[in-house]
Scaffold this motif. Structure first.
Motif, PDB file in Angstrom:
ATOM      1  N   UNK A  10      -8.176   7.070   1.325  1.00  0.00           N
ATOM      2  CA  UNK A  10      -7.157   6.487   2.180  1.00  0.00           C
ATOM      3  C   UNK A  10      -6.020   5.948   1.359  1.00  0.00           C
ATOM      4  N   UNK A  11      -5.261   5.068   1.977  1.00  0.00           N
ATOM      5  CA  UNK A  11      -4.110   4.455   1.323  1.00  0.00           C
ATOM      6  C   UNK A  11      -4.491   3.096   0.759  1.00  0.00           C
ATOM      7  N   UNK A  85      -8.596  -1.951  -9.244  1.00  0.00           N
ATOM      8  CA  UNK A  85      -7.328  -1.961  -9.975  1.00  0.00           C
ATOM      9  C   UNK A  85      -6.646  -0.590  -9.920  1.00  0.00           C
ATOM     10  N   UNK A  86      -6.528  -0.067  -8.723  1.00  0.00           N
ATOM     11  CA  UNK A  86      -5.960   1.259  -8.551  1.00  0.00           C
ATOM     12  C   UNK A  86      -4.502   1.304  -8.977  1.00  0.00           C
ATOM     13  N   UNK A  87      -4.105   2.457  -9.494  1.00  0.00           N
ATOM     14  CA  UNK A  87      -2.743   2.681  -9.968  1.00  0.00           C
ATOM     15  C   UNK A  87      -2.140   3.864  -9.221  1.00  0.00           C
ATOM     16  N   UNK A  88      -0.837   3.931  -9.135  1.00  0.00           N
ATOM     17  CA  UNK A  88      -0.218   5.085  -8.451  1.00  0.00           C
ATOM     18  C   UNK A  88      -0.673   6.423  -9.035  1.00  0.00           C
ATOM     19  N   UNK A  89      -0.934   6.455 -10.326  1.00  0.00           N
ATOM     20  CA  UNK A  89      -1.372   7.708 -10.954  1.00  0.00           C
ATOM     21  C   UNK A  89      -2.800   8.085 -10.589  1.00  0.00           C
ATOM     22  N   UNK A 123      -0.092   3.511  -3.286  1.00  0.00           N
ATOM     23  CA  UNK A 123       1.346   3.306  -3.153  1.00  0.00           C
ATOM     24  C   UNK A 123       1.610   1.968  -2.487  1.00  0.00           C
ATOM     25  N   UNK A 124       2.724   1.372  -2.861  1.00  0.00           N
ATOM     26  CA  UNK A 124       3.125   0.125  -2.209  1.00  0.00           C
ATOM     27  C   UNK A 124       4.066   0.406  -1.038  1.00  0.00           C
TER      28      UNK A 124
END
Length: 124
Positions: A10-11, A85-89, A123-124
């Motif tokens: 998901x997001x 600690x998810x990152x956009x990458x 994503x933010x």
């Protein structure tokens, strides 16, 4: 018939968490090592983490070490991936992979079945 069904994508916001699961059927789950991998458009398939059949040994790619945790519940024939600690990458299609035997999850030559994947978007 081997079946692998990923769920939990998901997001998520940067710095957030998600927990993926891989429900399996059609084989003796407890006898096989398992893998999480991801596919990023334009970048191919990336191995993320592996776990031996009994869960005693786990392995991680440098890109996720310290942030992701792989686990399994042999009684439920299910594997998990806790992602912190998810990152956009980290945005990708996350795939559950079955191995040919109890060990060797780091060796793509040992992979013999894949799920269809669950999409993770950070994503933010």
């Amino acid at each position: 018939q081997v079946q692998l069904a990923e769920a939990g994508g998901g997001l998520a916001q940067p710095g957030g968490s998600l927990r993926l699961s891989c429900a399996t059927s059609g084989f003796a789950f407890r006898m096989y090592a398992m893998v999480w991998a991801r596919r990023i458009p334009g970048k191919g398939l990336e191995w993320l983490s592996g776990i031996t059949n009994d869960g005693a040994d786990t392995f991680y790619a440098d890109s996720v070490k310290g942030r992701f945790t792989i686990s399994r519940d042999n009684a439920k024939s299910t594997m998990y991936l806790q992602m912190n600690n998810l990152k956009p990458e980290d945005t990708a299609l996350y795939l559950c992979v079955k191995c040919r035997g109890p060990t060797g999850p780091m060796n793509p030559g040992q992979w013999d079945a894949w799920g269809e994947g669950t999409l993770v978007t950070v994503s933010s």
